[in-house]
Enzyme design. Structure first.
Site: not given
Lengths: 265, 265
Positions: A60, A62, A123, A210
């Site tokens: 999921r 953001d 990522y 992040r």
């Protein structure tokens, strides 16, 4: 034990998705705005001759986060007897003009699950590290003017690799039962005026990438010595780590499975 | 002989510019819409305390064409006694929120001219070569669904390298006196689902890169044998070559000078 298998009246399709996240509230359906999930399910509804199609994602993302290779699965009505090409091209047709594209589609067995079958997520976080603000890459990078020290950032990153309690790098809203995760890769390279942070793990906590990047930036800019990241990790306290880096720079690159569902062989 | 030197009351600054061309009518001022030149000159006007600043570019890009390293010069009033950093940061400040950024600025001698001193221009054309339409790269690539044959394209490209009359690859509106040019590089590589066409020459004719790419795509897709590009070149007739590729995929990468004006040494 929850059975996540597809019910007998559906056929399950795996899809690989690319999207520009800046226009959406994220992957997941929300009342606050347009989600990638809603748009894909609505396009799939049209492809399935106006019958509902539901989806589950491996990650999921953001609001504002991008994807180059998110994997999800779609449960189509079994009567919708269509090919992989028709799934891909049909959904892409109905997604226009949204910057969301189905790259591949593949029929998978009913027990295959995009989320629970996944064995790793990958990522890439991009920092644009130069004095001038972004023009061509606006919305897809975190702009940091001050020149960052990559060696110090990599030294700090190395403290995070391996099996740890990542409580210090976990969003308050994170719904995972515990913060124990194994980080397989956190590598930092420069490419012209960009800094690329590649990271891979079986799974990540909410905001983990992040929060790690925001902390590494403190090291790169000389505000923190690299060792302080080790202390931040050991504190198991979100307040001891650095700030959350902006969503813009983050992109879900790929998701891995024991067998690649898109492998044509 | 035209003297292109700066008049004594101005100081000449070289700038390197990045921009997302999809929002503009191109570099050059036009009545039909917003140009990059107009926006930069207006921002420079503010930096020069509301006194006019004029510019000359090394490459007039068309509407929709991007730049990662266009070079231009700006003639500031001599009394505007500012630093290179102030030129760069000041113009960038006043350009907000336009996706145009001054990457570097450097004081140059009055006889230095961004256009006439340049010894080469370098472009990159990007084709997204996959079935699914672009999402993350929308507006910056030419999307071709059919898989292209790179070897055939490179074979065809090799006919264009060297000193030739490029009349077949020149826009009808081209204002150059003749079509004789030396093409130094035209190399084709694949990077994941992208095909990158790098090309370099002392100078290019109007639409030359896009007309070459449009022709090479005919070869890549098997509609033309590679040898037909040689015949098209020798015909010196625009009608004998392929169509003009879309502006979206084109990016001016860099401009070369006998001495790099931005070299800090």
């Amino acid at each position: 034990m929850i059975d996540d298998s597809a019910p007998p009246h559906v056929r399950r399709w795996a899809i690989r998705v690319e999207f520009d996240g800046r226009h959406y509230v994220g992957w997941q359906r929300q009342k606050s705005g347009l989600s990638v999930q809603q748009l894909i399910e609505e396009a799939a509804y049209r492809v399935a001759a106006n019958r509902p199609v539901s989806s589950i994602t491996a990650g999921r993302t953001d609001s504002g986060v991008h994807a180059a290779g998110l994997v999800a699965h779609l449960d189509f009505p079994a009567e919708a007897n269509i090919t992989a090409k028709a799934v891909r091209d049909g959904i892409n047709y109905h997604l226009k003009p949204h910057p969301i594209a189905i790259l591949e589609a593949a029929l998978v067995p009913p027990h295959w699950n995009a989320r629970f079958s996944a064995t790793w997520r990958r990522y890439c976080y991009t920092i644009l590290n130069r004095p001038a603000r972004p023009a061509l890459l606006d919305g897809t990078v975190w702009h940091i003017r001050q020149s960052l020290d990559l060696d110090a950032m990599q030294q700090a990153a190395n403290y995070l690799i391996g099996w740890h309690d990542f409580s210090s790098f976990r969003a308050a809203a994170c719904q995972a039962r515990d913060a124990l995760r194994t980080l397989d890769e956190l590598s930092i390279t420069r490419q012209d005026d960009k800094i690329l942070i590649h990271t891979q793990a079986r799974s990540f906590l909410h905001h983990q990438v992040r929060n790690m990047v925001g902390t590494l930036a403190l090291v790169g800019s000389g505000q923190w010595p690299a060792e302080r990241v080790k202390q931040a990790l050991e504190a198991k306290d979100r307040c001891k780590a650095g700030p959350t880096a902006p969503a813009d720079g983050l992109c879900l690159m790929d998701v891995g499975y024991p067998e690649n569902p898109f492998d044509p062989s």
